[in-house]
Design a protein around this motif. Structure first.
Motif, PDB file in Angstrom:
ATOM      1  N   GLU A 131      46.701 -15.418  20.190  1.00  0.00           N
ATOM      2  CA  GLU A 131      45.401 -15.112  19.577  1.00  0.00           C
ATOM      3  C   GLU A 131      45.503 -14.955  18.059  1.00  0.00           C
TER       4      GLU A 131
ATOM      5  N   GLN B 135      46.441 -15.563  28.081  1.00  0.00           N
ATOM      6  CA  GLN B 135      45.786 -16.843  27.859  1.00  0.00           C
ATOM      7  C   GLN B 135      46.530 -18.064  28.432  1.00  0.00           C
TER       8      GLN B 135
ATOM      9  N   ARG C 167      46.997  -5.126  21.139  1.00  0.00           N
ATOM     10  CA  ARG C 167      46.495  -5.624  19.851  1.00  0.00           C
ATOM     11  C   ARG C 167      46.899  -4.665  18.741  1.00  0.00           C
TER      12      ARG C 167
ATOM     13  N   GLU D 144      45.898  -3.827  15.953  1.00  0.00           N
ATOM     14  CA  GLU D 144      44.770  -3.832  15.014  1.00  0.00           C
ATOM     15  C   GLU D 144      44.666  -2.443  14.422  1.00  0.00           C
TER      16      GLU D 144
ATOM     17  N   ARG E   6      35.606   1.325  18.713  1.00  0.00           N
ATOM     18  CA  ARG E   6      35.551   0.187  19.635  1.00  0.00           C
ATOM     19  C   ARG E   6      36.867  -0.584  19.712  1.00  0.00           C
ATOM     20  N   HIS E   7      37.910  -0.102  19.053  1.00  0.00           N
ATOM     21  CA  HIS E   7      39.211  -0.784  19.106  1.00  0.00           C
ATOM     22  C   HIS E   7      40.276   0.109  19.712  1.00  0.00           C
ATOM     23  N   LEU E   8      41.078  -0.481  20.591  1.00  0.00           N
ATOM     24  CA  LEU E   8      42.258   0.187  21.135  1.00  0.00           C
ATOM     25  C   LEU E   8      43.454  -0.708  20.854  1.00  0.00           C
TER      26      LEU E   8
ATOM     27  N   ALA F  27      44.391  -2.204  25.573  1.00  0.00           N
ATOM     28  CA  ALA F  27      43.113  -2.214  26.303  1.00  0.00           C
ATOM     29  C   ALA F  27      43.334  -2.914  27.641  1.00  0.00           C
TER      30      ALA F  27
ATOM     31  N   SER G  80      32.868  -9.751  25.667  1.00  0.00           N
ATOM     32  CA  SER G  80      33.702 -10.802  26.268  1.00  0.00           C
ATOM     33  C   SER G  80      33.712 -12.015  25.359  1.00  0.00           C
ATOM     34  N   SER G  81      34.827 -12.764  25.361  1.00  0.00           N
ATOM     35  CA  SER G  81      34.753 -14.107  24.804  1.00  0.00           C
ATOM     36  C   SER G  81      35.436 -15.079  25.735  1.00  0.00           C
ATOM     37  N   GLY G  82      34.951 -16.307  25.682  1.00  0.00           N
ATOM     38  CA  GLY G  82      35.486 -17.332  26.575  1.00  0.00           C
ATOM     39  C   GLY G  82      35.187 -18.700  26.037  1.00  0.00           C
TER      40      GLY G  82
ATOM     41  N   ARG H 156      38.485 -25.171  27.622  1.00  0.00           N
ATOM     42  CA  ARG H 156      39.779 -25.280  26.950  1.00  0.00           C
ATOM     43  C   ARG H 156      40.148 -26.736  26.676  1.00  0.00           C
TER      44      ARG H 156
ATOM     45  N   CYS I  88      37.586 -16.797  30.460  1.00  0.00           N
ATOM     46  CA  CYS I  88      37.189 -15.769  29.485  1.00  0.00           C
ATOM     47  C   CYS I  88      37.982 -14.491  29.693  1.00  0.00           C
ATOM     48  N   GLY I  89      37.865 -13.609  28.731  1.00  0.00           N
ATOM     49  CA  GLY I  89      38.411 -12.261  28.854  1.00  0.00           C
ATOM     50  C   GLY I  89      37.270 -11.276  28.618  1.00  0.00           C
TER      51      GLY I  89
ATOM     52  N   GLY J  98      36.564  -7.262  28.009  1.00  0.00           N
ATOM     53  CA  GLY J  98      37.216  -5.977  27.712  1.00  0.00           C
ATOM     54  C   GLY J  98      36.636  -4.903  28.624  1.00  0.00           C
TER      55      GLY J  98
ATOM     56  N   ARG K 274      35.161  -1.821  26.844  1.00  0.00           N
ATOM     57  CA  ARG K 274      33.903  -2.130  26.142  1.00  0.00           C
ATOM     58  C   ARG K 274      32.764  -2.339  27.136  1.00  0.00           C
TER      59      ARG K 274
HETATM   60  P1  AMO Z   1      39.380 -11.870  22.590  1.00  0.00           P
HETATM   61  O1  AMO Z   1      40.450 -11.687  21.586  1.00  0.00           O
HETATM   62  O2  AMO Z   1      37.973 -12.018  22.066  1.00  0.00           O
HETATM   63  O3  AMO Z   1      39.628 -13.153  23.481  1.00  0.00           O
HETATM   64  O4  AMO Z   1      39.417 -10.667  23.612  1.00  0.00           O
HETATM   65  C1  AMO Z   1      38.605 -10.653  24.777  1.00  0.00           C
HETATM   66  C2  AMO Z   1      37.877  -9.321  24.927  1.00  0.00           C
HETATM   67  O5  AMO Z   1      38.844  -8.259  24.963  1.00  0.00           O
HETATM   68  C3  AMO Z   1      38.303  -7.115  24.365  1.00  0.00           C
HETATM   69  N1  AMO Z   1      39.162  -6.680  23.257  1.00  0.00           N
HETATM   70  C4  AMO Z   1      39.379  -5.394  22.913  1.00  0.00           C
HETATM   71  N2  AMO Z   1      38.934  -4.247  23.442  1.00  0.00           N
HETATM   72  C5  AMO Z   1      39.337  -3.097  22.863  1.00  0.00           C
HETATM   73  N3  AMO Z   1      40.161  -3.029  21.806  1.00  0.00           N
HETATM   74  C6  AMO Z   1      40.645  -4.160  21.231  1.00  0.00           C
HETATM   75  N4  AMO Z   1      41.473  -4.081  20.192  1.00  0.00           N
HETATM   76  C7  AMO Z   1      40.254  -5.423  21.794  1.00  0.00           C
HETATM   77  N5  AMO Z   1      40.521  -6.705  21.499  1.00  0.00           N
HETATM   78  C8  AMO Z   1      39.851  -7.458  22.398  1.00  0.00           C
HETATM   79  C9  AMO Z   1      36.919  -7.479  23.847  1.00  0.00           C
HETATM   80  C10 AMO Z   1      36.985  -8.972  23.746  1.00  0.00           C
HETATM   81  O6  AMO Z   1      35.731  -9.579  23.864  1.00  0.00           O
HETATM   82  N6  AMO Z   1      42.111 -15.108  25.251  1.00  0.00           N
HETATM   83  C11 AMO Z   1      40.763 -14.773  24.831  1.00  0.00           C
HETATM   84  C12 AMO Z   1      39.814 -14.704  26.008  1.00  0.00           C
HETATM   85  C13 AMO Z   1      39.585 -16.038  26.654  1.00  0.00           C
HETATM   86  O7  AMO Z   1      39.120 -16.966  25.966  1.00  0.00           O
HETATM   87  O8  AMO Z   1      39.826 -16.160  27.876  1.00  0.00           O
HETATM   88  C14 AMO Z   1      40.803 -13.451  24.103  1.00  0.00           C
HETATM   89  O9  AMO Z   1      41.748 -12.707  24.173  1.00  0.00           O
HETATM   90  O10 AMO Z   1      35.965  -7.078  24.816  1.00  0.00           O
END
Ligand code: AMO
Length: 433
Positions: free
Chosen positions: A178, A200, A221, A223, A229-231, A234, A358-360, A363, A401-402, A404, A407
């Motif tokens: 990522e 992934q 992560r 971060e 909203r960040h961990l 997660a 979520s993001s997805g 591919r 997709c993933g 969270g 969240r």
């Molecule tokens: P992405 O990086 O957007 O996509 O992560 C997917 C979802 O994971 C959650 N998330 C988090 N929640 C809490 N703290 C964080 N630091 C954090 N980072 C991410 C969010 C986010 O939308 N591989 C792709 C997914 C895919 O395309 O299948 C991915 O990791 O809710």
């Protein structure tokens, strides 16, 4: 022998099972002392277990002296097993109380905790987190974690019904997926390795053998953002499906959110702290370009190609669940499929107001295409040979997709701080408890 040294009898009932119709029955309950009061010759204990609480009464002359003494000296949070006979009591929970016969003290508490574990709110979250296991006894948190449990049950049921296979992929990995900046690096014997930011590449590979897979597991992560909203660790609900595209996956995400919301609504908890938002019949889907136009019309300075920042979304008064799809290709990871226009990609985010849930994406499913994307991003394709070589042996078109989990829970329970949607949060400042 003191009451606490004898073997404790087994629990016969949870407190929630006790009812007025059971007066005269002998029961054994077990749990934590929530409150202890003494009025002259009568002592009262409120004992709480997993499912509720019950009043225990020890009256001089009615109850053995040693049991009454033991009960009256207890402080809140002590752990007890109590045996007694039920009798009607209009003022007690469920209309019955337990007339004490014997008590076994498993753990006698002497200290007063630094916060009131029965309080609905405690100002300083760090005070709570320092004693998280005790904090988690608070009713509001019990409701959130019971909601989490209900949501996960419903999500697993959805995957089972839709013929997905649950998988587990390595969390100790050799390459980033990522983007490199947010990786935790670790020592792996004599080499450097990383904690997985996402499953992934593995989940994509598994569509070659199982077609439809899901994983519910930690993602890591690095971060350094101190936000609610960040961990750093997660839980992600990941899914991947062969012969599917981004629109199919949006349908799945929508079904998952609906299943989780409905499970949470039917386990709304006891504290009234959970507010499940309305989910529209069909969650709106806008393209990124439409979204930029909408934000600009509302006065935002968002330019095409930029991320959609929470401040701009808030200013424009965007709320509820909605999908944004067809994002610009440039910032997207190498595995995301380009749209035919070459500028956008087959990718989406599920948003709740200004919060990304979520993001997805669809591919890239051919080796040459994937290598070209990696090279364009300056990546070393040789380091990904372990992944690329599988594409030589029948990679299906696929998408996934993933989501969270924390969240999603924030959105579905109205929890404002992500730290309260996870048992033991990890962030820049916290590696304990
Ligand atoms: P992405 O990086 O957007 O996509 O992560 C997917 C979802 O994971 C959650 N998330 C988090 N929640 C809490 N703290 C964080 N630091 C954090 N980072 C991410 C969010 C986010 O939308 N591989 C792709 C997914 C895919 O395309 O299948 C991915 O990791 O809710």
């Amino acid at each position: 022998m003191p009451a606490s040294e004898a073997a404790a009898p087994r629990r016969t009932h949870y407190t929630a099972d006790l009812g007025a119709g059971m007066a005269g029955e002998r029961v054994t309950i077990a749990g934590w002392v929530l409150a202890a009061r003494r009025h002259g010759a009568i002592s009262f204990l409120t004992v709480r277990d997993k499912r509720g609480s019950a009043q225990v009464v020890a009256k001089s002359g009615e109850c053995p002296d040693d049991a009454r003494e033991a009960a009256s000296s207890l402080k809140p949070h002590s752990v007890v097993t109590v045996t007694g006979t039920l009798r009607a009591s209009p003022r007690a929970p469920a209309g019955v109380e337990v007339a004490l016969e014997s008590i076994h003290v498993h753990s006698r508490v002497e200290k007063t905790p630094p916060f009131d574990p029965m309080a609905r709110t405690v100002k300083n979250i760090d005070t709570r987190l320092e004693l998280r296991a005790v904090d988690l006894r608070r009713g509001v948190l019990q409701d959130i974690f019971n909601a989490r449990n209900a949501a996960l049950g419903a999500i697993r049921a959805y995957f089972a019904q839709e013929d997905f296979v649950e998988v587990n992929t390595p969390k100790l990995i050799s390459t980033a997926t990522e983007g490199g900046a947010s990786l935790f690096s670790i020592f792996y014997y004599h080499r450097r390795a990383f904690l997985a930011q996402s499953p992934q590449l593995y989940k994509e590979q598994l569509t070659m053998s199982f077609e439809k897979v899901f994983e519910i597991a930690p993602i890591f992560r690095a971060e350094a953002s101190r936000t609610p909203r960040h961990l750093s660790e997660a839980i992600s609900i990941d899914l991947e499906e062969a012969f599917a595209d981004q629109h199919d996956i949006m349908d799945r995400v929508e079904a998952i959110v609906r299943a989780a919301a409905s499970a949470i609504s039917s386990h709304a908890g006891t504290e009234g702290a959970i507010s499940v938002p309305d989910i529209p019949q069909k969650i709106p889907r806008r393209t990124y370009t439409e979204m930029v136009d909408e934000l600009r019309a509302a006065g935002a300075r968002t330019r095409w190609g930029e991320d959609l920042y929470p401040t701009e979304l808030r200013k424009a008064g965007i709320s509820g669940f909605y999908f944004v799809h067809d994002w610009p290709l440039g910032p997207k990871p190498f595995y995301v499929k380009a749209s035919p226009d070459g500028k956008t990609s087959e990718s989406f985010d599920l948003m709740f107001g200004d919060l990304e849930i979520s993001s997805g994406s669809s591919r890239v499913s051919d080796r040459a295409g994937l290598e070209a994307r990696m090279s364009a991003k300056g990546m070393d394709t040789a380091a990904f040979d372990y992944h690329l070589r599988t594409f030589d042996y029948g990679m299906p078109p696929h998408a996934g997709c993933g989501i969270g989990l924390e969240r999603l829970l924030m959105a579905l329970t109205g929890t404002p701080d992500i730290k309260d949607a996870t048992f033991y949060p990890r962030d820049v400042d916290r590696l304990t408890p």
